[in-house]
Design a protein around this motif. Structure first.
Motif: not given
Length: 130
Positions: A16-24
């Motif tokens: 699909i093209g996503y991450s399980r999580a993103v840290v910002e």
């Protein structure tokens, strides 16, 4: 601090093209997470087992991000059947009862008819964590 992408190894993330999580910065945004055991790409037929697996998947993503369930500030629950929400309260309380983040529940269709619950969380890490 550079953006960090967290993966569970789920085939969905790549397809699909996503991450399980993103840290910002100090924020950790965990994608909608279902009851799949991503290591085997299997899912239980049982609602409560799916809810438990959702939280296990979320815990794993948070740990990879240097956070924990104690850092969760917001949670969104999605159920295809609104009446299943109350059935999951004991599992929700087990993982977030002491944390008491802001919360929202939606009744909506999910992308796979086997999915009975999806959970998305946002966490705020304490300064200097990671």
């Amino acid at each position: 601090m550079a953006r960090k992408l967290i993966s569970s190894g789920s085939t969905f993330e790549k397809e699909i093209g996503y991450s399980r999580a993103v840290v910002e910065g100090d924020w950790v945004l965990v994608s909608g997470t279902t009851g799949f055991d991503y290591s085997k790409m299997t899912i239980s037929d049982d609602l409560l087992e799916q809810a438990e697996q959702c939280f296990k998947n979320i815990e794993s993503a948070l740990q990879q991000a240097g956070a924990s369930m104690k850092d969760v500030v917001r949670v969104t629950y999605v159920f295809p059947k609104a009446e299943d929400f109350e059935k999951c309260w004991p599992v929700m309380r087990k993982y977030l009862g002491d944390v008491r983040p802001s919360a929202m529940m939606l009744a909506a269709g999910l992308s796979d008819p086997r999915m009975k619950i999806e959970i998305q969380v946002t966490a705020y890490r304490k300064a200097g964590a990671e």
